[in-house]
Design an enzyme around this catalytic site. Structure first.
Site, mmCIF file in Angstrom:
data_model
loop_
_atom_site.group_PDB
_atom_site.id
_atom_site.type_symbol
_atom_site.label_atom_id
_atom_site.label_comp_id
_atom_site.label_asym_id
_atom_site.label_seq_id
_atom_site.Cartn_x
_atom_site.Cartn_y
_atom_site.Cartn_z
ATOM 1 N N HIS A 18 -66.142 38.397 7.283
ATOM 2 C CA HIS A 18 -67.395 38.801 7.016
ATOM 3 C C HIS A 18 -67.715 40.194 7.407
ATOM 4 C CE1 HIS A 18 -68.483 39.060 11.626
ATOM 5 N NE2 HIS A 18 -67.758 38.205 11.604
ATOM 6 N N ASP A 41 -64.773 42.659 15.465
ATOM 7 C CA ASP A 41 -65.580 41.597 15.198
ATOM 8 C C ASP A 41 -66.542 42.082 14.411
ATOM 9 O OD1 ASP A 41 -66.830 39.281 14.877
ATOM 10 O OD2 ASP A 41 -67.620 39.100 17.053
ATOM 11 N N GLU A 44 -72.946 36.347 9.256
ATOM 12 C CA GLU A 44 -71.867 35.269 9.921
ATOM 13 C C GLU A 44 -72.623 35.187 11.278
ATOM 14 O OE1 GLU A 44 -68.280 34.185 12.418
ATOM 15 O OE2 GLU A 44 -69.849 35.764 12.714
ATOM 16 N N GLU A 45 -72.881 36.307 11.786
ATOM 17 C CA GLU A 45 -73.438 36.296 13.251
ATOM 18 C C GLU A 45 -74.670 35.420 13.439
ATOM 19 O OE1 GLU A 45 -71.435 37.117 15.394
ATOM 20 O OE2 GLU A 45 -70.030 38.823 14.721
ATOM 21 N N ASP A 51 -61.148 37.002 10.724
ATOM 22 C CA ASP A 51 -62.028 37.615 11.709
ATOM 23 C C ASP A 51 -61.158 37.920 12.997
ATOM 24 O OD1 ASP A 51 -64.376 37.664 11.334
ATOM 25 O OD2 ASP A 51 -64.867 35.473 12.031
ATOM 26 N N HIS A 95 -68.545 41.351 21.273
ATOM 27 C CA HIS A 95 -70.019 41.511 21.155
ATOM 28 C C HIS A 95 -70.494 42.407 22.080
ATOM 29 C CE1 HIS A 95 -70.594 37.190 18.839
ATOM 30 N NE2 HIS A 95 -69.663 38.365 18.225
#
Ligand SMILES: *[C@@H]1O[C@H](CO)[C@@H](O)[C@H](O)[C@H]1NC(C)=O
Ligand SMILES: *[C@@H]1O[C@H](CO)[C@@H](O)[C@H](O)[C@H]1NC(C)=O
Ligand SMILES: *[C@@H]1O[C@H](CO)[C@@H](O)[C@H](O)[C@H]1NC(C)=O
Ligand SMILES: *[C@@H]1O[C@H](CO)[C@@H](O)[C@H](O)[C@H]1NC(C)=O
Ligand SMILES: *[C@@H]1O[C@H](CO)[C@@H](O)[C@H](O)[C@H]1NC(C)=O
Ligand SMILES: *[C@@H]1O[C@H](CO)[C@@H](O)[C@H](O)[C@H]1NC(C)=O
Ligand SMILES: [Zn+2]
Length: 493
Positions: free
Chosen positions: A257, A269, A301-302, A330, A429
Site C-alpha cells: 500500500h 509502514d 489501506e490505513e 507491508d 504508526h
C-alpha cells in the site's frame, strides 16, 4: 513529481529522452537473476525519497488526501511508466470523503470530538439516543430514529456498518465512542459506502464521554447534542501495472500500500513494502516472463483496506479467476525484526486460505530456509491487511512481514537477535517511522524474498493447485467466523 533520471541510472536503467531503453533482455526470469539485481542502495535511496514526500508536504505524512501521498502515487506511476513497452499502467480512481474537523456540544458543554474518515460533512442537532449491543445488527436499532443523534460504542463490526444502520432508521448524526480508554484516535468508518446516502455526519468521542452520556440516558436524563463536521471529497488512486509479456490469463499479483497513517511519514509502514515492489518492477524489466506479473500499490489501506477492497469489487468472476495468487507486502524493514510468513496452511493459527495459500507459504519458507538461510516464524492469516479482500473473494494469497507493534519474544530473540520484550517496530504508526530507523539488513532479505516468489511464479504456477472454477470461492469457513468473535479480533477493529 517527475522521476529523476539519476534515480533510474542508479539502478542500472538506461534512459533516453526520459524513457527507459527496453526491452532490456529476453532471458526468462529466474529467482537468482532477479534477486541479484535488488540492492540495498536503491531501497535506501527510495526510502529517503518517500520521506521527503512526507516532510515536503504541509502535513508531514503520506496519509490519503495529502500532498505527500499524491507525490508518492505520482512517483510510483511515473517510474513504471518509464517502461511503456514492458508494462501497461493505469490508475484506478477512487472517490473518498476525508474528515477534516468536528465540533460537538452536549447539553450546552463543549466535548472533544474527532472527525471521522468517510463520513460526510454537515450539522446535526437533536436528542441523543443510545444504541444497545454495539449496533452491529439492525435489531439493535429502534425503528424510528428520525431527528436523533445515535450514540454507539466502537467494536465488533466496522463503524461504517453501525452508521449505515443508524442512517437507514432516520438518524441525522452519529457519535461513535471508543471501546478502550485514552485519547481520541484517528477514526475511520472503515467501510466504503455503497451509496452517497449511506452515512450521516459522524463524530468520534472518548470512551469516558460516551459511557457518561449512555449512563445519563439510562438513568432517565435528557442528552441533546449539536454536532458539526467538515469533510473534504478527494479522489485517490490505486496504481496497477501489468507486464505486457506473459500469459495474461494466469497472473501473479504482487501488492503493497502506498499510504501512511497521519502520525508520521510511514517509511516502514508501509513505504518499505511499496518501495520493494517498485524496485522489483524496475528490475523485472531485464527479463521475460511466462506468466503475467501484476503490481499494485493500494491506496487507503490505513482507512480500512479500502483501496484493495474497491479494486476486488471492480473485478468480475472471469477477472478474479485470472489471479492465481495475490502476494501482499507491508512492514519490510522493522528495526527489531522477525521474518514472518503468513500462515496460509493454518499449521500455526488454524486460519487457512483458498487453495494455493498453503503453497505460497511453503515457497517463502523454502526461500528463508534454503536461500537466505535465516530463521522464520509464522503470523496469523487473519486478513487484516490488503490481502483480506482477496481472501474474501476466494483468491489464494500469501505474504511476509517483519513485525509491527507486537512484542518480540525470548524465543524470537534467539532466532533473530535484536531485543526481547520490545516491539518489532517501536515507531509503528509514530513520527519516528523514518528512513533512518529502518533495518536495512532485514529489508534486503525481505525484498529478495519478494523477488524470489515473483520470479518463481512468473516462470510457472506448477507448484500451485490446478486452476478451476470451484477453487475460486469465498472463504466462508466456520473458523474465520469464530475468529471474528475473538477478543483479539475485536480489539483491532
Ligand atoms: C469548531 O469551532 C472552532 C472554534 O470555535 C471553529 O474555528 C471551527 O470552524 C469549528 N469547526 C466546525 C467544523 O464547526
Ligand atoms: C426530557 O425531555 C422531555 C421532552 O422534552 C421532557 O418532557 C422531560 O421532562 C425531560 N426530562 C428531564 C429529566 O429533563
Ligand atoms: C469482465 O471484465 C472484463 C474487464 O473489464 C471485461 O473485458 C469482460 O468482458 C468481463 N466479462 C464478463 C463475463 O462480464
Ligand atoms: C487450533 O484448533 C485446535 C482444535 O480446534 C485447538 O485445540 C487449538 O488451540 C487451536 N490453535 C490455535 C493457535 O488457535
Ligand atoms: C536460528 O534460531 C536458533 C535458535 O532457535 C539459533 O540458534 C540459530 O543461530 C538461528 N539461526 C540463524 C541463522 O540465525
Ligand atoms: C478444483 O479445485 C479443488 C480445490 O483445489 C479440487 O478439490 C477439485 O478437485 C478441483 N476440481 C477439478 C475438476 O479439477
Ligand atoms: Zn503455516
Amino acid at each position: 513529481m517527475k522521476v529523476s533520471v539519476a534515480t533510474l541510472a542508479a539502478v542500472g536503467v538506461t534512459v533516453v529522452n526520459g524513457v527507459a531503453i527496453e526491452p532490456r533482455g529476453n532471458k526468462l526470469v529466474t529467482s537468482e537473476g532477479l534477486r541479484k539485481l535488488i540492492k540495498v542502495k536503491a531501497l535506501e535511496e527510495k526510502a529517503h525519497l518517500f520521506e521527503r514526500f512526507a516532510y515536503d508536504s504541509p502535513d508531514k505524512n503520506r496519509v490519503i488526501g495529502s500532498e505527500g501521498h499524491q507525490a508518492t502515487i505520482d512517483y510510483i506511476t511515473n517510474t513504471v511508466k518509464k517502461f511503456p513497452k514492458y508494462y501497461d499502467v493505469y490508475q484506478q480512481p477512487m472517490p473518498l470523503s476525508v474528515g477534516v474537523s468536528a465540533n460537538l456540544t452536549v447539553n450546552g458543554e463543549d466535548v472533544a470530538v474527532d472527525a471521522v474518515g468517510l463520513a460526510p460533512g454537515g450539522s446535526a442537532s437533536g436528542p441523543v439516543v443510545a444504541i444497545p449491543n454495539l449496533g452491529c445488527e439492525e435489531a439493535d436499532f429502534p425503528d424510528d430514529l428520525s431527528g436523533s443523534i445515535a450514540l454507539i460504542a466502537r467494536g465488533t463490526c466496522v463503524s461504517g456498518e453501525k452508521v449505515a444502520f443508524a442512517t437507514s432508521k432516520g438518524a441525522i448524526g452519529v457519535l461513535i465512542y471508543n471501546n478502550v480508554e485514552g485519547d481520541l484516535l484517528g477514526y475511520s468508518l472503515q467501510r466504503y459506502p455503497e451509496s452517497d446516502s449511506d452515512y450521516v455526519p459522524t463524530g468520534g468521542i472518548t470512551q469516558a464521554a460516551g459511557e457518561g452520556f449512555a449512563s445519563l440516558l439510562a438513568s432517565g436524563g435528557n442528552v441533546t447534542a449539536q454536532l458539526t463536521t467538515t469533510a473534504k471529497d478527494i479522489t485517490t488512486y490505486n496504481i496497477i501495472a501489468q507486464t505486457k509479456g506473459g500469459d495474461q490469463d494466469n497472473v501473479i499479483h504482487v501488492s503493497g500500500h502506498s499510504d501512511s497513517v497521519a502520525q508520521g511519514p510511514g517509511i516502514n509502514d508501509n513505504g518499505s513494502g511499496s518501495i520493494s515492489l517498485l524496485e522489483i518492477a524496475i528490475q523485472l524489466t531485464h527479463f521475460s516472463v511466462k506468466n503475467a506479473v501484476r503490481f499494485s500499490w493500494w491506496t487507503a489501506e490505513e482507512e480500512g483496506l479500502l483501496g484493495a477492497e474497491y479494486y476486488v469489487k471492480s473485478l468480475n468472476q472471469t477477472e478474479k479467476e485470472k489471479i492465481r495468487l495475490l502476494l501482499d507486502f507491508d512492514m519490510m524493514a522493522s528495526p527489531n525484526y522477525a521474518f514472518q510468513i503468513y500462515d496460509g496452511d493454518g499449521s500455526a493459527f488454524n486460519l487457512t486460505g483458498p487453495a494455493g495459500s498453503a503453497e505460497a507459504e511453503a515457497e517463502f519458507a523454502y526461500y528463508f530456509d534454503s536461500i537466505a538461510k535465516v530463521n522464520h516464524t509464522e503470523i496469523e492469516f487473519d486478513g487484516r491487511s490488503d490481502y483480506g479482500p482477496f481472501l474474501d473473494a476466494g483468491i489464494a494469497a500469501g505474504g511476509i512481514a517483519c513485525g509491527a507493534e507486537g512484542i518480540k519474544t525470548q524465543e524470537e530473540f534467539e532466532m533473530f537477535g535484536g531485543a526481547a520484550g520490545v516491539p518489532y517496530d517501536v515507531n509503528y504508526h509514530e513520527d519516528g517511522d523514518t528512513a533512518n530507523n529502518l533495518n536495512y539488513d532485514a529489508w534486503i532479505v525481505m525484498a529478495r524474498a519478494i523477488a524470489h516468489s515473483t520470479a518463481t511464479y512468473a516462470r510457472s504456477f506448477d507448484s500451485l493447485p490446478p486452476k478451476n472454477s470451484t477453487a475460486i470461492k469465498a472463504r466462508s469457513d466456520a473458523k474465520m467466523f469464530e475468529y471474528k468473535k475473538s477478543a483479539r479480533y475485536l480489539s483491532m477493529i
